[in-house]
Design a protein around this motif. Structure first.
Motif, short mmCIF file in Angstrom:
data_model
loop_
_atom_site.label_atom_id
_atom_site.label_comp_id
_atom_site.label_asym_id
_atom_site.label_seq_id
_atom_site.Cartn_x
_atom_site.Cartn_y
_atom_site.Cartn_z
N ARG A 91 0.86 -1.18 0.00
CA ARG A 91 0.00 0.00 0.00
C ARG A 91 0.89 1.23 0.00
NH1 ARG A 91 -3.06 -3.62 -0.32
NH2 ARG A 91 -4.73 -4.33 0.99
N LYS A 92 0.43 2.28 -0.66
CA LYS A 92 1.13 3.56 -0.56
C LYS A 92 0.63 4.28 0.68
CE LYS A 92 2.15 4.21 -5.42
NZ LYS A 92 1.97 5.03 -6.60
N ARG A 93 1.50 5.08 1.27
CA ARG A 93 1.16 5.81 2.48
C ARG A 93 -0.11 6.65 2.25
NH1 ARG A 93 6.00 8.47 5.36
NH2 ARG A 93 6.38 6.26 5.44
N ASN A 94 -1.01 6.61 3.21
CA ASN A 94 -2.27 7.36 3.21
C ASN A 94 -3.21 6.97 2.08
OD1 ASN A 94 -1.42 8.84 5.49
ND2 ASN A 94 -0.30 10.27 4.18
N GLU A 95 -3.04 5.79 1.51
CA GLU A 95 -3.97 5.30 0.49
C GLU A 95 -4.57 3.98 0.96
OE1 GLU A 95 -2.57 5.13 -3.53
OE2 GLU A 95 -1.64 7.11 -3.40
N ILE A 96 -5.87 3.83 0.76
CA ILE A 96 -6.56 2.64 1.23
C ILE A 96 -6.36 1.47 0.26
CG2 ILE A 96 -8.84 1.65 1.71
CD1 ILE A 96 -9.64 4.45 2.72
N SER A 97 -6.50 1.75 -1.02
CA SER A 97 -6.38 0.65 -1.99
C SER A 97 -4.91 0.28 -2.18
CB SER A 97 -7.00 1.03 -3.33
OG SER A 97 -6.35 2.16 -3.87
N GLY A 98 -4.69 -0.98 -2.46
CA GLY A 98 -3.32 -1.48 -2.59
C GLY A 98 -2.70 -1.14 -3.93
#
Length: 167
Positions: free
Chosen positions: A141-148
């Motif tokens: 996951r990217k930081r501060n993102e919900i979707s992978g």
């Protein structure tokens, strides 16, 4: 004719050396899968099927990852699933360090491809004989993102290895 005989000797010698170096008495199973150039798709788990007959010997199980400099992260999150012959399934979410705090890859290799041999299970005895299946998916996951991350770039191969533990 002399040149052909010399070439033949060189090739045979090289093959014998390669064969001797490739002997691995600890290995019970090892296989690699190549990742598509688009990247490791989070929705397509990689699966390895292997047969175990010895339920007494302890084993070390490894996840093998080959990455290039295109890999943008210093860690790797994966979801693993080990399926037993009796239908039992064990699912884990694991994190592995891929680089040190300065960004130097922790894997081995002389080129821009580094191979990391990551412990999955240590001194593990398989409880049942029969066919096992090991599945692994990336879960980055990217930081501060919900979707992978849908396509994880920089991973060229994913492997699984079972070897005898040296107790």
């Amino acid at each position: 004719m002399q040149t052909l005989i010399k070439m033949h000797k060189v090739v045979v010698t090289f093959l014998l050396i390669a064969l001797l170096l490739s002997c691995d008495s600890q290995r019970k199973f090892e296989k690699f899968e190549t990742i598509d150039s688009m990247g490791w798709n989070k929705d397509e788990p990689i699966s390895f099927e292997f047969d175990i007959q010895d339920t007494i010997q302890t084993n070390n199980l490894f996840i093998n990852i080959r990455n290039t400099n295109d890999y943008l992260y210093n860690n790797l999150f994966v979801i693993t699933e080990l399926n037993y012959p009796n239908g039992l399934s064990v699912i884990d979410t694991l994190e592995y360090e891929m680089a040190d705090h300065r960004g130097n890859w922790l894997g081995t290799g002389f080129t821009d491809v580094k191979e990391s041999k990551l412990f999955y299970r240590e001194n593990f005895s398989f409880p049942n004989s029969g066919k096992y299946t090991f599945q692994i998916s990336q879960a980055m996951r990217k930081r501060n993102e919900i979707s992978g991350v849908v396509y994880l770039k920089g991973i060229s191969n994913v492997g699984f290895r079972v070897e005898k533990a040296s107790n």
